[in-house]
Design a protein around this motif. Structure first.
Motif, PDB file in Angstrom:
ATOM      1  N   VAL A  12       0.704  -1.164   0.056  1.00 55.99           N
ATOM      2  CA  VAL A  12      -0.243  -0.107  -0.060  1.00 55.99           C
ATOM      3  C   VAL A  12       0.904   1.151  -0.083  1.00 55.99           C
ATOM      4  CG1 VAL A  12      -1.847   1.095   1.319  1.00 55.99           C
ATOM      5  CG2 VAL A  12      -1.906  -1.268   1.251  1.00 55.99           C
ATOM      6  N   ALA A  13       1.992   1.286   0.856  1.00 53.58           N
ATOM      7  CA  ALA A  13       2.849   2.548   0.687  1.00 53.58           C
ATOM      8  C   ALA A  13       3.293   2.655  -0.668  1.00 53.58           C
ATOM      9  CB  ALA A  13       3.925   2.196   1.828  1.00 53.58           C
ATOM     10  N   ARG A  14       3.844   1.809  -1.499  1.00 48.53           N
ATOM     11  CA  ARG A  14       4.331   1.614  -2.616  1.00 48.53           C
ATOM     12  C   ARG A  14       3.300   2.387  -3.641  1.00 48.53           C
ATOM     13  NH1 ARG A  14       8.419  -2.343  -5.153  1.00 48.53           N
ATOM     14  NH2 ARG A  14       9.519  -1.183  -3.659  1.00 48.53           N
ATOM     15  N   GLN A  15       1.737   1.860  -3.366  1.00 53.59           N
ATOM     16  CA  GLN A  15       0.886   2.335  -4.163  1.00 53.59           C
ATOM     17  C   GLN A  15       0.496   3.964  -4.235  1.00 53.59           C
ATOM     18  OE1 GLN A  15      -1.852  -0.426  -2.989  1.00 53.59           O
ATOM     19  NE2 GLN A  15      -1.729  -1.618  -4.866  1.00 53.59           N
ATOM     20  N   ILE A  16       0.920   4.344  -2.653  1.00 56.04           N
ATOM     21  CA  ILE A  16       0.583   5.820  -2.249  1.00 56.04           C
ATOM     22  C   ILE A  16       1.800   6.420  -2.824  1.00 56.04           C
ATOM     23  CG2 ILE A  16       0.372   7.294  -0.331  1.00 56.04           C
ATOM     24  CD1 ILE A  16      -1.299   4.795   0.964  1.00 56.04           C
ATOM     25  N   ALA A  17       2.777   6.030  -2.651  1.00 57.01           N
ATOM     26  CA  ALA A  17       4.173   6.414  -3.144  1.00 57.01           C
ATOM     27  C   ALA A  17       4.080   6.870  -4.703  1.00 57.01           C
ATOM     28  CB  ALA A  17       5.357   5.887  -3.055  1.00 57.01           C
ATOM     29  N   LEU A  18       3.493   5.968  -5.525  1.00 59.32           N
ATOM     30  CA  LEU A  18       3.135   6.130  -7.025  1.00 59.32           C
ATOM     31  C   LEU A  18       2.040   7.263  -7.167  1.00 59.32           C
ATOM     32  CD1 LEU A  18       3.292   2.458  -8.201  1.00 59.32           C
ATOM     33  CD2 LEU A  18       4.818   4.125  -8.970  1.00 59.32           C
ATOM     34  N   LEU A  19       1.107   7.404  -6.356  1.00 62.04           N
ATOM     35  CA  LEU A  19       0.330   8.336  -6.436  1.00 62.04           C
ATOM     36  C   LEU A  19       0.962   9.774  -6.067  1.00 62.04           C
ATOM     37  CD1 LEU A  19      -2.755   6.873  -4.655  1.00 62.04           C
ATOM     38  CD2 LEU A  19      -2.913   7.465  -7.161  1.00 62.04           C
ATOM     39  N   LEU A  20       1.710   9.830  -5.338  1.00 62.40           N
ATOM     40  CA  LEU A  20       2.448  10.857  -5.032  1.00 62.40           C
ATOM     41  C   LEU A  20       3.249  11.373  -6.043  1.00 62.40           C
ATOM     42  CD1 LEU A  20       3.925  10.592  -1.208  1.00 62.40           C
ATOM     43  CD2 LEU A  20       2.512  12.326  -2.212  1.00 62.40           C
ATOM     44  N   ASP A  21       4.131  10.587  -6.371  1.00 64.13           N
ATOM     45  CA  ASP A  21       4.926  11.162  -7.650  1.00 64.13           C
ATOM     46  C   ASP A  21       3.912  11.193  -8.869  1.00 64.13           C
ATOM     47  OD1 ASP A  21       7.147  10.869  -6.340  1.00 64.13           O
ATOM     48  OD2 ASP A  21       7.569   8.644  -6.996  1.00 64.13           O
ATOM     49  N   GLY A  22       2.993  10.646  -9.390  1.00 59.40           N
ATOM     50  CA  GLY A  22       2.019  10.921 -10.373  1.00 59.40           C
ATOM     51  C   GLY A  22       1.483  12.155 -10.137  1.00 59.40           C
ATOM     52  N   SER A  23       0.793  12.500  -9.260  1.00 60.94           N
ATOM     53  CA  SER A  23       0.442  13.790  -8.823  1.00 60.94           C
ATOM     54  C   SER A  23       1.342  14.848  -9.146  1.00 60.94           C
ATOM     55  CB  SER A  23      -0.440  13.825  -7.755  1.00 60.94           C
ATOM     56  OG  SER A  23       0.251  13.584  -6.406  1.00 60.94           O
ATOM     57  N   PHE A  24       2.518  14.710  -8.448  1.00 64.56           N
ATOM     58  CA  PHE A  24       3.440  15.806  -8.792  1.00 64.56           C
ATOM     59  C   PHE A  24       3.785  15.924 -10.255  1.00 64.56           C
ATOM     60  CE2 PHE A  24       5.308  15.522  -4.465  1.00 64.56           C
ATOM     61  CZ  PHE A  24       5.500  16.580  -4.245  1.00 64.56           C
ATOM     62  N   ALA A  25       3.849  14.898 -10.866  1.00 69.11           N
ATOM     63  CA  ALA A  25       4.026  15.072 -12.598  1.00 69.11           C
ATOM     64  C   ALA A  25       2.869  15.708 -13.070  1.00 69.11           C
ATOM     65  CB  ALA A  25       4.286  13.624 -13.039  1.00 69.11           C
ATOM     66  N   ALA A  26       1.803  15.388 -12.581  1.00 68.31           N
ATOM     67  CA  ALA A  26       0.384  15.738 -13.435  1.00 68.31           C
ATOM     68  C   ALA A  26       0.035  17.138 -13.060  1.00 68.31           C
ATOM     69  CB  ALA A  26      -0.846  14.768 -13.040  1.00 68.31           C
ATOM     70  N   ALA A  27       0.213  17.579 -11.972  1.00 68.75           N
ATOM     71  CA  ALA A  27      -0.123  18.939 -11.455  1.00 68.75           C
ATOM     72  C   ALA A  27       1.066  19.865 -11.914  1.00 68.75           C
ATOM     73  CB  ALA A  27       0.062  19.167  -9.975  1.00 68.75           C
ATOM     74  N   MET A  28       2.369  19.347 -12.344  1.00 69.67           N
ATOM     75  CA  MET A  28       3.470  20.083 -12.831  1.00 69.67           C
ATOM     76  C   MET A  28       2.913  20.313 -14.230  1.00 69.67           C
ATOM     77  SD  MET A  28       7.190  20.032 -12.689  1.00 69.67           S
ATOM     78  CE  MET A  28       7.384  18.612 -13.895  1.00 69.67           C
ATOM     79  N   LEU A  29       2.644  19.199 -14.942  1.00 66.58           N
ATOM     80  CA  LEU A  29       2.406  19.343 -16.383  1.00 66.58           C
ATOM     81  C   LEU A  29       0.982  20.190 -16.808  1.00 66.58           C
ATOM     82  CD1 LEU A  29       3.168  18.282 -19.189  1.00 66.58           C
ATOM     83  CD2 LEU A  29       1.545  16.307 -18.705  1.00 66.58           C
ATOM     84  N   HIS A  30       0.138  20.061 -15.826  1.00 69.59           N
ATOM     85  CA  HIS A  30      -1.363  20.704 -16.306  1.00 69.59           C
ATOM     86  C   HIS A  30      -1.179  22.028 -15.537  1.00 69.59           C
ATOM     87  CE1 HIS A  30      -2.539  17.132 -18.663  1.00 69.59           C
ATOM     88  NE2 HIS A  30      -2.121  16.492 -17.423  1.00 69.59           N
ATOM     89  N   ARG A  31      -0.473  22.270 -14.540  1.00 68.01           N
ATOM     90  CA  ARG A  31      -0.525  23.339 -13.792  1.00 68.01           C
ATOM     91  C   ARG A  31      -1.978  23.453 -12.935  1.00 68.01           C
ATOM     92  NH1 ARG A  31       3.874  23.529 -12.708  1.00 68.01           N
ATOM     93  NH2 ARG A  31       4.886  25.654 -12.691  1.00 68.01           N
ATOM     94  N   ASP A  32      -2.324  22.228 -12.441  1.00 71.50           N
ATOM     95  CA  ASP A  32      -3.696  22.076 -11.913  1.00 71.50           C
ATOM     96  C   ASP A  32      -3.390  21.244 -10.425  1.00 71.50           C
ATOM     97  OD1 ASP A  32      -6.042  21.340 -11.249  1.00 71.50           O
ATOM     98  OD2 ASP A  32      -6.686  20.504 -12.980  1.00 71.50           O
ATOM     99  N   ALA A  33      -3.506  22.056  -9.400  1.00 69.63           N
ATOM    100  CA  ALA A  33      -3.400  21.397  -8.061  1.00 69.63           C
ATOM    101  C   ALA A  33      -4.377  20.316  -7.728  1.00 69.63           C
ATOM    102  CB  ALA A  33      -3.294  22.701  -7.109  1.00 69.63           C
ATOM    103  N   SER A  34      -5.308  20.088  -8.372  1.00 64.44           N
ATOM    104  CA  SER A  34      -6.247  19.426  -8.328  1.00 64.44           C
ATOM    105  C   SER A  34      -5.983  17.967  -8.469  1.00 64.44           C
ATOM    106  CB  SER A  34      -7.837  19.630  -9.099  1.00 64.44           C
ATOM    107  OG  SER A  34      -7.399  19.311 -10.337  1.00 64.44           O
ATOM    108  N   TYR A  35      -4.942  17.600  -9.128  1.00 66.71           N
ATOM    109  CA  TYR A  35      -4.424  16.318  -9.482  1.00 66.71           C
ATOM    110  C   TYR A  35      -3.958  15.597  -8.045  1.00 66.71           C
ATOM    111  CZ  TYR A  35      -4.613  16.428 -14.361  1.00 66.71           C
ATOM    112  OH  TYR A  35      -5.281  16.405 -15.550  1.00 66.71           O
ATOM    113  N   PHE A  36      -3.421  16.559  -7.047  1.00 68.45           N
ATOM    114  CA  PHE A  36      -3.267  16.242  -5.541  1.00 68.45           C
ATOM    115  C   PHE A  36      -4.422  15.799  -4.794  1.00 68.45           C
ATOM    116  CE2 PHE A  36       0.760  18.741  -6.566  1.00 68.45           C
ATOM    117  CZ  PHE A  36       1.674  17.579  -6.062  1.00 68.45           C
TER     118      PHE A  36
END
Length: 187
Positions: A151-175
């Motif tokens: 579960v920690a690994r899955q959450i870590a993937l969500l963290l890194d994915g949300s960093f990438a998506a929020a940066m790419l789209h300039r949209d904090a709602s991904y977090f």
């Protein structure tokens, strides 16, 4: 090392932190870091053998403060472990809404150095991400959740994915979206 040397080294790392985070490591020269720190290039090279060593020190400088922030946000949040983990994503969303936010310094540095697998900064980035994953697993384990490492690994993937998506789209709602998924995983 004497106190003035420590002070100079710290000024260099803080200057590198400002510039590398704001502009990227490849866009910033050693000359620019020296100028920002108010020292000569020669003095910078007295403290760091190379720009690669300086980039690694930049990530070392960011490591513990990031882990401390996650831990503090987790501790300050109310509710069970799933709500506390979701609170980390909410805090990250708040940071991503700030004008100077540039994403995760570790991920951005790793992307810039992807073609240099032995680079010391890549090792620092991987170690940092693993520490976050291990910390998440310990929080889940303490809460008695099943399969804490998975579960920690899955959450870590969500963290890194949300960093990438929020940066790419300039949209904090991904977090926030990722935080809802993390809450479900940790429940």
């Amino acid at each position: 090392m004497t106190q003035p040397e420590t002070s100079t080294r710290q000024r260099i790392v803080e200057a590198a932190n400002r510039l590398f985070y704001r502009e990227g490591i490849r866009a910033v020269s050693v000359d620019a870091v020296a100028e920002e720190a108010g020292i000569t290039k020669r003095s910078l090279y007295y403290h760091f053998k190379s720009k690669d060593d300086l980039v690694a020190a930049y990530l070392d400088h960011r490591d513990q403060p990031n882990l401390d922030a996650y831990s503090r946000w987790f501790a300050e949040a109310e509710g069970d472990v799933s709500n506390r983990i979701a609170a980390i994503f909410e805090k990250l969303a708040g940071r991503a809404e700030r004008p100077g936010w540039k994403g995760c310094g570790f991920l951005r540095t790793s992307a810039e150095l992807a073609n240099l697998p032995g680079h010391p900064a890549l090792k620092r980035g991987a170690a940092h991400k693993k520490r976050i994953e291990d910390w998440l697993a310990s929080m889940l384990r303490e809460a008695g959740r099943p399969a804490p490492e998975t579960v920690a690994r899955q959450i870590a993937l969500l963290l890194d994915g949300s960093f990438a998506a929020a940066m790419l789209h300039r949209d904090a709602s991904y977090f926030r979206t990722a935080g809802a998924a993390a809450r479900a995983l940790a429940s």
